[in-house]
Write an enzyme that holds these catalytic residues in place. Sequence first.
Site, PDB file in Angstrom:
ATOM      1  CG  LEU A 200      -3.113   1.102  -1.019  1.00  0.00           C
ATOM      2  CD1 LEU A 200      -3.172   2.538  -0.794  1.00  0.00           C
ATOM      3  CD2 LEU A 200      -4.587   0.417  -0.882  1.00  0.00           C
ATOM      4  CG  HIS A 201      -1.650  -4.288  -6.345  1.00  0.00           C
ATOM      5  ND1 HIS A 201      -1.949  -5.002  -5.277  1.00  0.00           N
ATOM      6  CD2 HIS A 201      -2.013  -4.966  -7.339  1.00  0.00           C
ATOM      7  CE1 HIS A 201      -2.517  -6.213  -5.574  1.00  0.00           C
ATOM      8  NE2 HIS A 201      -2.817  -6.216  -6.942  1.00  0.00           N
ATOM      9  NE  ARG A 202      -6.972  -6.178  -6.167  1.00  0.00           N
ATOM     10  CZ  ARG A 202      -6.661  -7.352  -6.939  1.00  0.00           C
ATOM     11  NH1 ARG A 202      -6.757  -7.333  -8.067  1.00  0.00           N
ATOM     12  NH2 ARG A 202      -6.281  -8.360  -6.112  1.00  0.00           N
TER      13      ARG A 202
END
Length: 350
Positions: A200-202
Amino acid sequence: MRILSVVGARPQFVKLAPIDKALQSRAEHVIVHTGQHYDELMSDVFFRDLGISAPDVNLEVGSGKHGEQTGAMLSKLEPVFEEYAPDWVLVYGDTNSTVAAALAAVKLHLPLAHLEAGLRSFNRRMPEEHNRVLTDHAADLLLAPTEVALSHLANEGLAHRSVLVGDVMTDVLYRIRDESQSDPIPLKDVAPGGYFVSTLHRPDNTDDPDRLRAIIRGLAALSNPVILLAHPRLVARAREAGVELESGAIRVVDPLPYPQLVRAVASSAGVITDSGGLQKEAFLLRVPCTTIRPETEWVETVDLGWNVLVNSGFDDLARAVQRAAPAATDAAPYGDGHAARRVADALLKE
Ligand code: UD1
């Protein structure tokens, strides 16, 4: 011919690998690293593991607000472009490094080619959507990875500058998959097919504490271990919001080098991610993917049944993730693993 590639972020190093190989002995290839990603695990390991030539120049721009980061790149790229005076500036994907290099090139009237052109999410909240649209419209040569991308370019009046080359990530993925097939799974205490891989990085997922908490709760409730490969942004935002990542089924692990990532995904029961590249890698390895986003640029993965989008109701994430296996397919929307050669051909033809 002198071709100058500009890269800066993790997925761009992966795309650079097959291009650097394809250009060897066919052109002079200059590599400029903006320094957008700088940690050992976010940058250096990719050059080392994928056998990419060391960058000729590193601008060491580092992290910052979007305008600040993009502006710093723009002003540092200009003298480099003037010094090397390349026949082509080649930019990759949709990061701030991409749009900065595109602007720097066109201001100097240098021919600009865009690899992975034509992708659209039609989500104007995403910084990447602006980066791609602006870069496509600035570029002289649009190297599209898929038929769908090509049709988006045509819809925007850009068909005459576009060419379908396939996806260079297929090239590198197939090579690494074959080379690392017999390596052990690079994760402790997991059995083949008995765990999920997650990233997860957005900003839309990491920067809203309530949404982040809900996603983590959904992951924690899954029936098998969830190996969460934690991007620095996720770790920082979770800490600020008081969200405990290591909970329930979740095991937090540092980002993996590319060969280990491919190995870990290939042996997993599924991928849960908001990364564009990983959705496609999961499909190419025929591992079901669940994407934590309202839409995807890689629509083929959804149409073929291997990717499901989940944007709310994370308490019920298990239902999507632990769904029945998709129908087998031999569809190849992302090309045949020889896209980089076609990119080299297209650049050398001009
Ligand atoms: C960038 C790209 C995104 C791509 C992603 C891949 C933009 C707008 N976004 O997002 O499209 O999918 O790369 O990872 O260009 N940080 C470190 N070490 C690093 C790099 C970053 O600690 O080596 C931390 C910093 O706190 C930084 C944050 O991560 O502020 C975000 O990094 P940044 O490069 O701004 O964006 P990404 O989220 O990585």
